[in-house]
Design a protein around this motif. Structure first.
Motif, short mmCIF file in Angstrom:
data_model
loop_
_atom_site.label_atom_id
_atom_site.label_comp_id
_atom_site.label_asym_id
_atom_site.label_seq_id
_atom_site.Cartn_x
_atom_site.Cartn_y
_atom_site.Cartn_z
N TYR A 41 -34.97 -2.39 -5.15
CA TYR A 41 -36.09 -1.55 -4.77
C TYR A 41 -37.37 -2.17 -5.33
N ALA A 42 -38.41 -2.24 -4.53
CA ALA A 42 -39.72 -2.71 -4.97
C ALA A 42 -40.74 -1.61 -4.71
N GLY A 43 -41.37 -1.15 -5.77
CA GLY A 43 -42.35 -0.08 -5.66
C GLY A 43 -43.74 -0.56 -5.97
N GLY A 44 -44.72 0.05 -5.31
CA GLY A 44 -46.12 -0.33 -5.51
C GLY A 44 -46.88 0.71 -6.31
N ILE A 45 -47.54 0.27 -7.35
CA ILE A 45 -48.46 1.11 -8.10
C ILE A 45 -49.84 0.81 -7.50
N VAL A 46 -50.21 1.60 -6.50
CA VAL A 46 -51.46 1.37 -5.76
C VAL A 46 -52.48 2.37 -6.30
N ARG A 47 -53.62 1.83 -6.75
CA ARG A 47 -54.66 2.70 -7.31
C ARG A 47 -55.98 2.53 -6.56
N ASP A 48 -56.76 3.59 -6.59
CA ASP A 48 -58.08 3.52 -5.95
C ASP A 48 -59.13 3.11 -6.98
N GLU A 49 -60.40 3.08 -6.56
CA GLU A 49 -61.49 2.63 -7.44
C GLU A 49 -61.70 3.57 -8.62
N GLY A 68 -43.27 10.42 -4.72
CA GLY A 68 -42.92 9.14 -5.33
C GLY A 68 -43.90 8.06 -4.92
N LEU A 69 -43.62 6.88 -5.40
CA LEU A 69 -44.45 5.72 -5.11
C LEU A 69 -44.15 5.16 -3.73
N PRO A 70 -45.11 4.49 -3.11
CA PRO A 70 -44.76 3.75 -1.90
C PRO A 70 -43.84 2.59 -2.30
N GLY A 71 -42.84 2.37 -1.51
CA GLY A 71 -41.91 1.28 -1.80
C GLY A 71 -40.61 1.49 -1.05
N GLY A 72 -39.69 0.59 -1.28
CA GLY A 72 -38.40 0.69 -0.62
C GLY A 72 -37.55 -0.52 -0.93
N TYR A 73 -36.46 -0.63 -0.22
CA TYR A 73 -35.52 -1.71 -0.47
C TYR A 73 -36.02 -3.02 0.11
N VAL A 74 -35.81 -4.08 -0.64
CA VAL A 74 -36.20 -5.42 -0.25
C VAL A 74 -35.14 -5.99 0.68
N ASN A 75 -35.57 -6.69 1.70
CA ASN A 75 -34.64 -7.32 2.64
C ASN A 75 -34.06 -8.59 2.03
N ALA A 76 -32.89 -8.98 2.49
CA ALA A 76 -32.26 -10.21 2.03
C ALA A 76 -33.22 -11.37 2.26
N ASP A 82 -43.48 -9.47 -1.58
CA ASP A 82 -43.62 -9.29 -0.13
C ASP A 82 -42.99 -7.97 0.30
N GLY A 83 -41.93 -7.56 -0.38
CA GLY A 83 -41.31 -6.26 -0.09
C GLY A 83 -42.26 -5.11 -0.37
N VAL A 84 -43.00 -5.20 -1.48
CA VAL A 84 -44.00 -4.17 -1.80
C VAL A 84 -45.06 -4.11 -0.71
N VAL A 85 -45.60 -5.27 -0.34
CA VAL A 85 -46.64 -5.33 0.69
C VAL A 85 -46.13 -4.72 1.99
N ARG A 86 -44.92 -5.11 2.40
CA ARG A 86 -44.34 -4.62 3.66
C ARG A 86 -44.11 -3.11 3.60
N GLU A 87 -43.51 -2.63 2.52
CA GLU A 87 -43.21 -1.20 2.42
C GLU A 87 -44.47 -0.34 2.40
N GLU A 114 -34.69 -1.99 -9.84
CA GLU A 114 -36.02 -1.60 -9.41
C GLU A 114 -37.07 -2.51 -10.04
N ALA A 115 -38.08 -2.86 -9.25
CA ALA A 115 -39.22 -3.64 -9.73
C ALA A 115 -40.49 -2.92 -9.29
N TYR A 116 -41.41 -2.76 -10.22
CA TYR A 116 -42.67 -2.07 -9.94
C TYR A 116 -43.83 -3.04 -10.13
N TYR A 117 -44.70 -3.10 -9.13
CA TYR A 117 -45.84 -4.01 -9.13
C TYR A 117 -47.12 -3.23 -8.94
N GLU A 118 -48.18 -3.67 -9.63
CA GLU A 118 -49.50 -3.13 -9.35
C GLU A 118 -50.02 -3.82 -8.09
N ALA A 119 -50.65 -3.04 -7.22
CA ALA A 119 -51.18 -3.58 -5.97
C ALA A 119 -52.54 -2.95 -5.71
#
Length: 164
Positions: A41-49, A68-76, A82-87, A114-119
């Motif tokens: 699972y790749a989740g995005g920590i997306v914040r505004d200004e 919950g956070l935007p995110g989902g399962y990463v494709n093989a 890239d999974g975060v961006v796509r989800e 699970e992996a969480y990224y700031e975006a």
């Protein structure tokens, strides 16, 4: 073949009650048909200004932890970033750019990592995939919604996010 969004939304409306009736074990078995070894699972920590975090109210999640956070399962073969961006794009129509290495990795679940990224948002206008998402809102970090899993709340609290 791309499925029209109206068809996806109608399917999501019909499938959500059935999905929620399945036990957690049955949901995992269904998910494992698509992901044969383990789930990433790749989740995005997306914040505004203003530093608020984007949370989504998910149609397929139980009501007591629907936010919950935007995110989902990463494709093989897909990179986690890239999974975060796509989800995020699939769920919200926002274009994001991952900013740096993972903020948190979590494991120890039966079949899930699970992996969480700031975006940060770099384009697009918020438009929800209504097959999966009921609502999207920006929340201050100290005002997260009640209907959120305690584990995810702890993940967000542990991130020690820097001011926007």
């Amino acid at each position: 073949m791309k499925i029209p969004s109206g068809v996806r939304a109608r399917f999501g409306t019909l499938a959500a009650p059935l999905w929620r009736r399945l036990s957690g074990r049955a949901q995992w078995r269904v998910a494992r048909f698509r992901h044969h070894t383990f789930l990433v699972y790749a989740g995005g920590i997306v914040r505004d200004e203003r530093g608020r975090i984007l949370l989504l109210r998910h149609r397929l999640w139980p009501p007591y932890r629907a936010w919950g956070l935007p995110g989902g399962y990463v494709n093989a073969g897909e990179r986690l970033e890239d999974g975060v961006v796509r989800e995020v794009r699939e769920e919200t129509a926002l274009e994001v750019e991952v900013a740096g290495p993972p903020l948190r990795l979590a494991s120890g679940f039966r079949h899930r990592v699970e992996a969480y990224y700031e975006a940060r948002v770099v384009g697009g206008l918020l438009a929800l995939d209504t097959a999966e998402i009921l609502e999207a809102r920006w929340f201050p970090l100290d005002e997260l919604p009640e209907l959120m899993s305690p584990r995810l709340r702890d993940v967000i609290a542990s991130l020690d996010l820097k001011p926007a």
